[in-house]
Design a protein around this motif. Structure first.
Motif, PDB file in Angstrom:
ATOM      1  N   ILE A  39       0.848  -1.186   0.000  1.00 30.58           N
ATOM      2  CA  ILE A  39       0.000   0.000   0.000  1.00 30.58           C
ATOM      3  C   ILE A  39       0.889   1.243   0.000  1.00 30.58           C
ATOM      4  O   ILE A  39       2.115   1.133   0.106  1.00 30.58           O
ATOM      5  CB  ILE A  39      -0.969   0.010   1.202  1.00 30.58           C
ATOM      6  CG1 ILE A  39      -0.201  -0.003   2.525  1.00 30.58           C
ATOM      7  CG2 ILE A  39      -1.925  -1.165   1.126  1.00 30.58           C
ATOM      8  CD1 ILE A  39      -1.102   0.047   3.757  1.00 30.58           C
ATOM      9  N   PHE A  40       0.270   2.409  -0.106  1.00 32.14           N
ATOM     10  CA  PHE A  40       1.038   3.632  -0.345  1.00 32.14           C
ATOM     11  C   PHE A  40       0.601   4.753   0.590  1.00 32.14           C
ATOM     12  O   PHE A  40      -0.589   4.895   0.903  1.00 32.14           O
ATOM     13  CB  PHE A  40       0.836   4.076  -1.800  1.00 32.14           C
ATOM     14  CG  PHE A  40       1.473   5.390  -2.138  1.00 32.14           C
ATOM     15  CD1 PHE A  40       2.828   5.475  -2.410  1.00 32.14           C
ATOM     16  CD2 PHE A  40       0.713   6.560  -2.187  1.00 32.14           C
ATOM     17  CE1 PHE A  40       3.420   6.693  -2.730  1.00 32.14           C
ATOM     18  CE2 PHE A  40       1.287   7.781  -2.511  1.00 32.14           C
ATOM     19  CZ  PHE A  40       2.651   7.851  -2.777  1.00 32.14           C
ATOM     20  N   ALA A  41       1.571   5.563   1.029  1.00 28.16           N
ATOM     21  CA  ALA A  41       1.284   6.772   1.809  1.00 28.16           C
ATOM     22  C   ALA A  41       2.258   7.872   1.382  1.00 28.16           C
ATOM     23  O   ALA A  41       3.453   7.627   1.197  1.00 28.16           O
ATOM     24  CB  ALA A  41       1.416   6.510   3.305  1.00 28.16           C
ATOM     25  N   ARG A  42       1.718   9.065   1.241  1.00 30.11           N
ATOM     26  CA  ARG A  42       2.506  10.233   0.827  1.00 30.11           C
ATOM     27  C   ARG A  42       2.626  11.179   2.011  1.00 30.11           C
ATOM     28  O   ARG A  42       1.636  11.688   2.527  1.00 30.11           O
ATOM     29  CB  ARG A  42       1.803  10.908  -0.352  1.00 30.11           C
ATOM     30  CG  ARG A  42       2.346  12.243  -0.766  1.00 30.11           C
ATOM     31  CD  ARG A  42       1.608  12.726  -2.013  1.00 30.11           C
ATOM     32  NE  ARG A  42       1.820  14.156  -2.254  1.00 30.11           N
ATOM     33  CZ  ARG A  42       0.983  15.103  -1.864  1.00 30.11           C
ATOM     34  NH1 ARG A  42      -0.151  14.786  -1.245  1.00 30.11           N
ATOM     35  NH2 ARG A  42       1.257  16.369  -2.111  1.00 30.11           N
ATOM     36  N   LEU A  43       3.857  11.403   2.457  1.00 32.21           N
ATOM     37  CA  LEU A  43       4.113  12.277   3.602  1.00 32.21           C
ATOM     38  C   LEU A  43       4.418  13.696   3.138  1.00 32.21           C
ATOM     39  O   LEU A  43       4.774  13.923   1.984  1.00 32.21           O
ATOM     40  CB  LEU A  43       5.275  11.745   4.438  1.00 32.21           C
ATOM     41  CG  LEU A  43       5.134  10.339   5.024  1.00 32.21           C
ATOM     42  CD1 LEU A  43       6.336  10.035   5.919  1.00 32.21           C
ATOM     43  CD2 LEU A  43       3.842  10.181   5.797  1.00 32.21           C
ATOM     44  N   THR A  44       4.301  14.615   4.055  1.00 32.62           N
ATOM     45  CA  THR A  44       4.595  16.028   3.740  1.00 32.62           C
ATOM     46  C   THR A  44       6.075  16.317   3.975  1.00 32.62           C
ATOM     47  O   THR A  44       6.449  17.261   4.673  1.00 32.62           O
ATOM     48  CB  THR A  44       3.724  16.954   4.598  1.00 32.62           C
ATOM     49  OG1 THR A  44       3.937  16.642   5.982  1.00 32.62           O
ATOM     50  CG2 THR A  44       2.253  16.806   4.256  1.00 32.62           C
ATOM     51  N   LEU A  45       6.933  15.476   3.422  1.00 24.10           N
ATOM     52  CA  LEU A  45       8.379  15.627   3.548  1.00 24.10           C
ATOM     53  C   LEU A  45       8.988  15.688   2.157  1.00 24.10           C
ATOM     54  O   LEU A  45       8.456  15.119   1.188  1.00 24.10           O
ATOM     55  CB  LEU A  45       8.980  14.443   4.316  1.00 24.10           C
ATOM     56  CG  LEU A  45       8.483  14.215   5.752  1.00 24.10           C
ATOM     57  CD1 LEU A  45       9.074  12.928   6.304  1.00 24.10           C
ATOM     58  CD2 LEU A  45       8.826  15.396   6.638  1.00 24.10           C
ATOM     59  N   VAL A  46      10.141  16.346   2.050  1.00 26.82           N
ATOM     60  CA  VAL A  46      10.845  16.427   0.772  1.00 26.82           C
ATOM     61  C   VAL A  46      11.488  15.096   0.433  1.00 26.82           C
ATOM     62  O   VAL A  46      11.549  14.685  -0.725  1.00 26.82           O
ATOM     63  CB  VAL A  46      11.903  17.548   0.821  1.00 26.82           C
ATOM     64  CG1 VAL A  46      12.729  17.569  -0.474  1.00 26.82           C
ATOM     65  CG2 VAL A  46      11.247  18.893   1.060  1.00 26.82           C
ATOM     66  N   SER A  47      11.964  14.404   1.454  1.00 22.68           N
ATOM     67  CA  SER A  47      12.565  13.090   1.284  1.00 22.68           C
ATOM     68  C   SER A  47      12.349  12.297   2.558  1.00 22.68           C
ATOM     69  O   SER A  47      12.174  12.878   3.642  1.00 22.68           O
ATOM     70  CB  SER A  47      14.064  13.210   0.979  1.00 22.68           C
ATOM     71  OG  SER A  47      14.646  11.938   0.794  1.00 22.68           O
ATOM     72  N   ILE A  48      12.368  10.997   2.454  1.00 31.15           N
ATOM     73  CA  ILE A  48      12.145  10.134   3.619  1.00 31.15           C
ATOM     74  C   ILE A  48      13.492   9.861   4.278  1.00 31.15           C
ATOM     75  O   ILE A  48      14.418   9.328   3.624  1.00 31.15           O
ATOM     76  CB  ILE A  48      11.480   8.809   3.210  1.00 31.15           C
ATOM     77  CG1 ILE A  48      10.194   9.084   2.431  1.00 31.15           C
ATOM     78  CG2 ILE A  48      11.197   7.963   4.436  1.00 31.15           C
ATOM     79  CD1 ILE A  48       9.161   9.906   3.167  1.00 31.15           C
ATOM     80  N   PRO A  49      13.681  10.213   5.554  1.00 30.92           N
ATOM     81  CA  PRO A  49      14.960   9.976   6.232  1.00 30.92           C
ATOM     82  C   PRO A  49      15.334   8.497   6.229  1.00 30.92           C
ATOM     83  O   PRO A  49      14.478   7.625   6.456  1.00 30.92           O
ATOM     84  CB  PRO A  49      14.708  10.487   7.654  1.00 30.92           C
ATOM     85  CG  PRO A  49      13.549  11.429   7.531  1.00 30.92           C
ATOM     86  CD  PRO A  49      12.701  10.896   6.417  1.00 30.92           C
ATOM     87  N   GLU A  50      16.578   8.217   5.980  1.00 35.42           N
ATOM     88  CA  GLU A  50      17.041   6.828   5.925  1.00 35.42           C
ATOM     89  C   GLU A  50      16.941   6.149   7.279  1.00 35.42           C
ATOM     90  O   GLU A  50      16.745   4.929   7.369  1.00 35.42           O
ATOM     91  CB  GLU A  50      18.498   6.802   5.435  1.00 35.42           C
ATOM     92  CG  GLU A  50      19.022   5.413   5.118  1.00 35.42           C
ATOM     93  CD  GLU A  50      18.242   4.752   3.994  1.00 35.42           C
ATOM     94  OE1 GLU A  50      17.796   3.604   4.188  1.00 35.42           O
ATOM     95  OE2 GLU A  50      18.046   5.389   2.947  1.00 35.42           O
ATOM     96  N   ASP A  51      17.098   6.910   8.362  1.00 29.99           N
ATOM     97  CA  ASP A  51      17.094   6.315   9.694  1.00 29.99           C
ATOM     98  C   ASP A  51      15.704   6.307  10.337  1.00 29.99           C
ATOM     99  O   ASP A  51      15.573   6.089  11.542  1.00 29.99           O
ATOM    100  CB  ASP A  51      18.064   7.046  10.614  1.00 29.99           C
ATOM    101  CG  ASP A  51      17.735   8.537  10.743  1.00 29.99           C
ATOM    102  OD1 ASP A  51      16.847   9.022   9.994  1.00 29.99           O
ATOM    103  OD2 ASP A  51      18.361   9.216  11.588  1.00 29.99           O
ATOM    104  N   LEU A  52      14.676   6.547   9.553  1.00 30.87           N
ATOM    105  CA  LEU A  52      13.306   6.520  10.096  1.00 30.87           C
ATOM    106  C   LEU A  52      12.915   5.079  10.389  1.00 30.87           C
ATOM    107  O   LEU A  52      12.887   4.232   9.485  1.00 30.87           O
ATOM    108  CB  LEU A  52      12.338   7.141   9.083  1.00 30.87           C
ATOM    109  CG  LEU A  52      10.867   7.222   9.509  1.00 30.87           C
ATOM    110  CD1 LEU A  52      10.706   8.100  10.741  1.00 30.87           C
ATOM    111  CD2 LEU A  52      10.020   7.770   8.359  1.00 30.87           C
TER     112      LEU A  52
END
Length: 743
Positions: free
Chosen positions: A193-206
């Motif tokens: 499934i898919f989710a779009r966050l209000t971030l420019v990029s997804i942090p690698e350490d998330l």
């Protein structure tokens, strides 16, 4: 950081451009909270525990037998299988990262900037909870930055995955409540499934998504998708003993699947709901062994006062998604609310219908009876896990055939039909004289299709009716409206497809004897079915059932017929356990009010209260003091009588279903066969119900050509007809069931 001082590990680490496997099959593995020994202090859940008793030797023995039984069903993965899943997740994560980069370039980002854009895969569900089996799928979530849209996910990423050499059985369901891509990646089933966050990029350490900032300003579909991970992680934080929780959940998920009640989309419970119910029992019995948790699971939910909600934590009001938070007044039509613990708290069982709720209640009753006998060594764990008798339980069924011309169209068409079957259930429930419409949560490849160029799979529903026995009452059921409305809704979707002329749906009304041969192996073995019917037949006689259960009660409590206490082989000393909570408030859902009184109830006296108010099962270490043995027997006998009423209603439902017939013309020979089937299904007639003065009307038997004898539908309170004055008995209305054939 959770209560155990452990951080949930990341799903996949990417080092120097390559995927490094990180164990995700069992987050927080081997870590459990110490036993809770204080009352009035901190505890898990919205109420204090019912019992703090630690496992007895019997509990540990039963838990070992339980684990061995589960292993016999191949529920545990080998190390090689776990590593393969991790490798597949690593490959999927790499595909998603590259897709995010290419999509960014396509949207005008410089290549250098696009290379820094990241997307990531998270897991949730059974895999994240650590209860995945050999054949389990992996629920995954793709997190993307704000400039990547859902259309990019379903169009561009779908095309990449569809042509991947290791991916087969690819299917997209865009119109589902939570849109999903399903596939098999190197032999591993995956739902993405898919989710779009209000971030420019997804942090690698998330590593997790529990922080509420992640769901701010996101669209509704993304919030629902994010909640999968958020709920799973919250469950692991809210159970006191994770290994015991996992073992109990493995058992209950297997039980639900084999009993035909595991499916959120069809109106039963999905994996999240079963996990929430199990977690609540772990909160109420924080130190209990897995076998005890299973027993208490059925004891608690057998008497739960639905629609009182099941909660793992208090509901958080307000916030950016306050309109999504479950509310008792707003959501009063929800029949079986089981609320998610992550904000915003929502009902995970909104699809439950009147029919599926009744079946769930019946299965809780069955489970409580069997686990009680397992604790007294009368039965073994496989008895709990017997297959459902769905295809012999009902006399009438609906068969829903899904037809398509090729494999790709068939997968999409089948997924769409399944996702909307609950609407057919609701339509049928509104049909006059319809009692229950129960779907079976599995489809079958229809090998009886005459057209070799078509792919056909079939779904089934069991039907029971609620005809009145009053003279002249309407004994007809017309399913046409319910079926045609559902078919019209389903076929409306075809207008959006490329090859609508190759897809079709056909719904047939059939009797049990007309079931196709490809479902014959789905039920339990014949010997198990006969044993189950024998138990059901015994329960249909209240006097016999009460006598048998009283005997079972004396055996299980160690009390002889003269009320002299004896020591049962399955109980410990009658001395109260010092670890037990001295003061236990009533539990929400087991009392007559959602806001129970604050009056405390001692654990020792719980077994003497009414089972439908605050009674909760005790651990195997807790026994009834000798001075209360007589009152305990009296109260439990009343409880048995109450249970018999429920069991009798199950028998009545089967008998009612056996009495309903369609409007096809039959011969006298078929009438005889039908009457014999009816007699076998309900047992021999009770001699006490037959008047010795009533003469036999042989002429009526000769002239009657109805499919069912009129005595099967006559009012039982109506006095017998004087056959001397009337040679021919006027039959009541013939029961009929109508449906448009082959729709």
């Amino acid at each position: 950081m959770n209560k155990n001082g452990t951080t949930t590990p990341p799903i996949v680490n990417i080092t120097n451009g390559s995927a490094t496997a990180v164990s995700t099959t069992a987050p927080l593995s081997g870590v459990s909270s110490p036993p809770i020994t204080t009352s009035g202090g901190s505890y898990y859940g919205v109420t204090e525990p019912i019992s703090l008793a630690t496992p007895s030797s019997l509990d540990l023995k039963l838990s070992t037998e339980l684990e061995n039984t589960l292993r016999s069903f191949n529920l545990f993965e080998s190390n090689d299988q776990s590593r393969k899943r991790e490798e597949v997740l690593g490959k999927l994560n790499e595909i998603v990262k590259e897709w995010a980069k290419q999509t960014s370039i396509k949207k005008g980002y410089p290549e250098q900037t696009a290379s820094e854009v990241n997307a990531k895969i998270f897991t949730f569900g059974s895999y994240r909870l650590g209860v995945t089996g050999q054949d389990s799928d992996i629920d995954t979530l793709c997190i993307a930055p704000k400039h990547i849209m859902r259309n990019d996910f379903f169009d561009d990423l779908s095309e990449i995955l569809k042509i991947h050499p290791e991916i087969t059985e690819f299917k997209t369901v865009k119109d589902a409540f939570v849109p999903v891509i399903s596939m098999v990646f190197s032999g591993i089933p995956i739902d993405l499934i898919f989710a779009r966050l209000t971030l420019v990029s997804i942090p690698e350490d998330l590593n997790d998504l529990i922080d509420e900032s992640f769901i701010k300003n996101v669209d509704e579909k993304s919030m629902l998708s994010l909640n999968g991970c958020r709920v799973t992680d919250q469950i692991l934080k809210l159970v006191p003993n994770i290994p015991n929780f996992r073992m109990a959940l493995r058992c209950l998920k297997l039980w639900a699947k084999r009993r035909g009640i595991y499916s959120n989309v069809l109106g039963f419970l999905g994996g999240v709901s079963w996990a929430l119910l199990t977690a609540r029992i772990c909160q109420l019995y924080p130190n209990a062994a897995p076998s005890t948790l299973i027993n208490r699971f059925f004891k608690v939910y057998e008497h739960w006062k639905w629609p009182a909600p099941v909660l793992l934590t208090h509901i958080q009001e307000g916030g950016s998604h306050s309109t999504k938070v479950w509310n008792q007044k707003k959501d009063k039509l929800h029949l079986m609310p089981i609320l998610t613990p992550a904000y915003p708290s929502m009902n995970s069982t909104y699809n439950v219908s009147k029919s599926t709720l009744q079946l769930l209640k019946n299965e809780f009753i069955r489970g409580a009876e069997i686990t009680r006998k397992i604790e007294t060594n009368e039965l073994l764990w496989p008895s709990l896990l017997e297959k459902s008798d769905f295809f012999t339980r009902y006399r009438f069924y609906l068969q829903i055939d899904c037809i398509a011309g090729n494999e790709e169209d068939h997968r999409k068409w089948e997924g769409w039909i399944e996702s909307k079957l609950r609407f057919l259930v609701l339509n049928l429930e509104q049909t006059p004289n319809m009692k229950h419409a129960v779907p079976y949560p599995k489809n079958f490849e229809n090998k009886t299709s005459n057209n070799a160029n078509q792919m056909v799979t079939s779904f089934f529903m069991g039907l029971t009716f609620n005809f009145s026995n009053a003279p002249g009452a309407d004994k007809s059921v017309d399913l046409t409206k319910a079926v045609t409305e559902y078919s019209a809704m389903i076929k409306d979707w075809l207008r959006t497809q490329k090859n609508p002329e190759t897809m079709d749906i056909k719904i047939h009304y059939i009797k049990r004897k007309q079931l196709p041969p490809f479902v014959k192996d789905e039920g339990p073995p014949k010997e198990e079915l006969k044993a189950s019917k024998k138990r059901l037949s015994a329960n249909s006689n209240p006097a016999e059932a009460k006598k048998k259960l009283k005997s079972d009660l004396n055996t299980s409590t160690g009390i002889s017929s003269n009320s002299t206490p004896t020591t049962a082989p399955t109980t410990a000393s009658s001395t109260p356990n010092p670890n037990d909570n001295p003061s236990t408030p009533p539990i929400t859902g087991l009392s007559s009010s959602l806001n129970p009184p604050t009056t405390s109830t001692t654990v020792e006296n719980v077994s003497e209260q009414k089972i439908d108010t605050t009674t909760l099962p005790l651990s195997s270490n807790e026994t009834t003091p000798p001075s209360t043995s007589t009152s305990t027997i009296t109260t439990l006998e009343n409880q048995i009588d109450s249970t018999n009423v429920v069991v009798d209603s199950i028998v009545d439902e089967n008998i009612s279903a056996s009495n309903q017939l369609d409007n096809s013309t039959t011969t006298t020979d078929e009438s005889s066969t039908t009457n014999n089937e009816l007699k076998n299904s309900v047992g021999e007639e009770d001699p006490s119900n037959v008047s010795p003065q009533q003469p036999v009307n042989t002429e009526s038997k000769i002239t009657n050509t109805m499919e069912v004898n009129e005595l099967d539908f006559i009012n039982p309170n109506q006095p017998p007809t004087n056959t001397v004055e009337s040679k021919i008995i006027a039959p009541p209305k013939k029961p009929t069931i109508n449906i448009i054939r082959g729709i």
